[in-house]
Scaffold this active site. Structure first.
Site, PDB file in Angstrom:
ATOM      1  CE1 TYR A  57      -2.794  -3.252   0.651  1.00  0.00           C
ATOM      2  CE2 TYR A  57      -3.359  -2.434   2.819  1.00  0.00           C
ATOM      3  CZ  TYR A  57      -3.466  -3.397   1.838  1.00  0.00           C
ATOM      4  OH  TYR A  57      -4.265  -4.496   2.059  1.00  0.00           O
ATOM      5  CG  HIS A 115      -0.380  -8.902   0.929  1.00  0.00           C
ATOM      6  ND1 HIS A 115      -0.113  -7.559   0.970  1.00  0.00           N
ATOM      7  CD2 HIS A 115      -1.693  -8.981   0.602  1.00  0.00           C
ATOM      8  CE1 HIS A 115      -1.202  -6.871   0.676  1.00  0.00           C
ATOM      9  NE2 HIS A 115      -2.174  -7.710   0.449  1.00  0.00           N
TER      10      HIS A 115
HETATM   11  N1  LIG Z   1      -5.060  -8.946   2.282  1.00  0.00           N
HETATM   12  C1  LIG Z   1      -5.511  -8.566   1.105  1.00  0.00           C
HETATM   13  O1  LIG Z   1      -5.198  -9.158   0.054  1.00  0.00           O
HETATM   14  C2  LIG Z   1      -6.452  -7.408   1.038  1.00  0.00           C
HETATM   15  C3  LIG Z   1      -7.143  -7.154  -0.156  1.00  0.00           C
HETATM   16  C4  LIG Z   1      -8.046  -6.071  -0.171  1.00  0.00           C
HETATM   17  C5  LIG Z   1      -8.228  -5.292   0.965  1.00  0.00           C
HETATM   18  N2  LIG Z   1      -7.514  -5.556   2.104  1.00  0.00           N
HETATM   19  C6  LIG Z   1      -7.675  -4.721   3.326  1.00  0.00           C
HETATM   20  O2  LIG Z   1      -9.064  -4.542   3.597  1.00  0.00           O
HETATM   21  C7  LIG Z   1      -9.374  -3.157   3.632  1.00  0.00           C
HETATM   22  C8  LIG Z   1     -10.800  -2.913   3.159  1.00  0.00           C
HETATM   23  O3  LIG Z   1     -11.014  -3.450   1.872  1.00  0.00           O
HETATM   24  P1  LIG Z   1     -11.063  -2.591   0.512  1.00  0.00           P
HETATM   25  O4  LIG Z   1     -10.261  -1.352   0.677  1.00  0.00           O
HETATM   26  O5  LIG Z   1     -10.705  -3.534  -0.565  1.00  0.00           O
HETATM   27  O6  LIG Z   1     -12.578  -2.224   0.306  1.00  0.00           O
HETATM   28  P2  LIG Z   1     -13.896  -2.019   1.184  1.00  0.00           P
HETATM   29  O7  LIG Z   1     -13.583  -1.625   2.572  1.00  0.00           O
HETATM   30  O8  LIG Z   1     -14.755  -3.191   0.926  1.00  0.00           O
HETATM   31  O9  LIG Z   1     -14.557  -0.785   0.384  1.00  0.00           O
HETATM   32  C9  LIG Z   1     -13.940   0.441   0.256  1.00  0.00           C
HETATM   33  C10 LIG Z   1     -14.767   1.253  -0.738  1.00  0.00           C
HETATM   34  O10 LIG Z   1     -16.056   1.513  -0.179  1.00  0.00           O
HETATM   35  C11 LIG Z   1     -16.286   2.914  -0.167  1.00  0.00           C
HETATM   36  N3  LIG Z   1     -16.985   3.266   1.082  1.00  0.00           N
HETATM   37  C12 LIG Z   1     -16.507   3.297   2.331  1.00  0.00           C
HETATM   38  N4  LIG Z   1     -17.443   3.676   3.208  1.00  0.00           N
HETATM   39  C13 LIG Z   1     -18.563   3.907   2.488  1.00  0.00           C
HETATM   40  C14 LIG Z   1     -19.860   4.345   2.830  1.00  0.00           C
HETATM   41  N5  LIG Z   1     -20.191   4.619   4.083  1.00  0.00           N
HETATM   42  N6  LIG Z   1     -20.768   4.484   1.822  1.00  0.00           N
HETATM   43  C15 LIG Z   1     -20.454   4.218   0.532  1.00  0.00           C
HETATM   44  N7  LIG Z   1     -19.216   3.811   0.151  1.00  0.00           N
HETATM   45  C16 LIG Z   1     -18.281   3.646   1.127  1.00  0.00           C
HETATM   46  C17 LIG Z   1     -14.922   3.557  -0.211  1.00  0.00           C
HETATM   47  O11 LIG Z   1     -14.992   4.824  -0.811  1.00  0.00           O
HETATM   48  P3  LIG Z   1     -14.432   6.129  -0.041  1.00  0.00           P
HETATM   49  O12 LIG Z   1     -12.978   5.899   0.173  1.00  0.00           O
HETATM   50  O13 LIG Z   1     -14.737   7.224  -1.018  1.00  0.00           O
HETATM   51  O14 LIG Z   1     -15.199   6.251   1.232  1.00  0.00           O
HETATM   52  C18 LIG Z   1     -14.151   2.579  -1.086  1.00  0.00           C
HETATM   53  O15 LIG Z   1     -14.385   2.848  -2.445  1.00  0.00           O
HETATM   54  C19 LIG Z   1      -8.299  -2.539   2.726  1.00  0.00           C
HETATM   55  O16 LIG Z   1      -8.190  -1.138   2.879  1.00  0.00           O
HETATM   56  C20 LIG Z   1      -7.101  -3.320   3.166  1.00  0.00           C
HETATM   57  O17 LIG Z   1      -6.641  -2.819   4.405  1.00  0.00           O
HETATM   58  C21 LIG Z   1      -6.658  -6.616   2.150  1.00  0.00           C
END
Ligand SMILES: NC(=O)c1ccc[n+]([C@@H]2O[C@H](COP(=O)([O-])OP(=O)(O)OC[C@H]3O[C@@H](n4cnc5c(N)ncnc54)[C@H](OP(=O)(O)O)[C@@H]3O)[C@@H](O)[C@H]2O)c1
Length: 286
Positions: A57, A115
């Site tokens: 990240y 990861h």
């Molecule tokens: N280990 C892995 O391989 C892996 C893979 C993916 C993710 N992760 C971890 O998991 C975390 C979360 O997953 P993610 O980032 O993939 O996605 P997520 O949390 O499922 O979704 C994030 C998205 O949802 C939107 N969002 C957030 N709050 C909202 C709300 N109240 N209403 C409408 N839209 C909203 C965000 O937009 P805005 O930013 O505009 O609010 C962003 O576009 C990551 O940040 C990371 O730390 C790990």
């Protein structure tokens, strides 16, 4: 058997299989760049106690600065980071860990994850990171995107059990076989992309449940994860959403609506990559 703890507040924690106490809810910071320090400080001031970052990240430094800006003591905040498994193996993992600590401005990281089962050298890197844990650089060692075969392979190699497995989890991607294995083997389940990256935030059924319960669709998806007992780390880049995304503890989704959401898993859909099916050779776990 790992307990299925349902968080009742931002301060709720779980005791992992290595004795480390970990918050059950936090902020994911994938793709958070320029505003990372301010966002992390704002989240901490709002009561978030867990931040999920990664080498991939490119914002471990921003997380470290945010932690400093928040004024909280280092030991009050639980930081998860991850090594991107590569052909560099053990040496690469140790070098990356040192860079992580430098970025965080800390002598230790609370949790370090492999990861994904990739890069061909996971077993040797895991051994090296277990040594780093003994030296105090890592408090808890876990994995991410490991399928059942990868977890079994680690066990077969006689290596200490990972404390958590972080996998994609939302109503459309439930990975029940991996969750079952983890729970039977006392490995805590951490869900990522609980909002399915926002791609299905307009889903009609989610919208109807949200309307019925006077919540937002995002809160329904986040609460589904919390209510399943997963460690939950929704991401937002917007400070204004930190509060509502965390307002998921003093209400619940009725059983009949949970059943409706659970049924989405009958037609699995992923919002991201899926390394859980990588071969043991690709992982370096034979
Ligand atoms: N280990 C892995 O391989 C892996 C893979 C993916 C993710 N992760 C971890 O998991 C975390 C979360 O997953 P993610 O980032 O993939 O996605 P997520 O949390 O499922 O979704 C994030 C998205 O949802 C939107 N969002 C957030 N709050 C909202 C709300 N109240 N209403 C409408 N839209 C909203 C965000 O937009 P805005 O930013 O505009 O609010 C962003 O576009 C990551 O940040 C990371 O730390 C790990």
């Amino acid at each position: 058997m790992a307990s299925r703890l349902i968080a009742s507040s931002l301060e709720s924690t779980v005791k992992l299989n290595d004795g480390v106490i970990m918050p059950l809810f936090g902020l994911g910071v994938y793709q958070i760049e320029n505003n990372c320090p301010q966002l992390v400080a704002a989240a901490i001031n709002h009561g978030y106690r867990l931040i999920d970052t990664a080498e991939f990240y490119h914002n471990e430094e921003g997380v470290g600065s945010g932690l400093k800006q928040s004024g909280k003591k280092r030991e009050e905040i639980f930081i998860v980071s991850k090594w991107w498994p590569s052909r560099e193996g053990a040496q690469g993992a140790l070098k990356t860990l040192d860079r992580c600590l430098k970025g965080l401005q800390s002598d230790y990281v609370d949790m370090y994850l492999l990861h994904a089962p990739q890069g061909g050298h996971c077993a040797e890197a895991y051994r090296a990171l277990l040594d780093a844990k003994k030296q105090g650089k890592i408090r808890s060692l876990g994995v991410s995107n490991f399928g059942v075969a990868h977890l079994e392979a680690l066990a077969k190699l006689g290596l200490d059990k990972p404390s958590v497995n972080q996998i994609e989890l939302h109503p459309w991607q439930q990975k029940k076989d991996i969750v079952k294995y983890c729970r039977e083997h006392d490995i805590a389940v951490m869900g990522y992309s609980p909002l399915a990256k926002g791609h299905r935030i307009q889903d009609k059924t989610v919208g109807e449940i949200a309307k019925k319960l006077s919540k937002t669709p995002a809160q329904i998806l986040i609460r589904w994860s919390v209510q399943n007992g997963f460690i939950t780390i929704p991401k937002t880049s917007q400070e204004s959403r930190l509060q509502s995304n965390a307002d998921v503890f003093d209400w619940s989704i009725p059983e009949e609506d949970m059943k409706v959401l659970d049924a989405f898993g009958d037609k699995p859909w992923s919002c991201t990559w899926n390394p859980t099916n990588n071969t043991l050779k690709e992982a370096g776990l034979q």
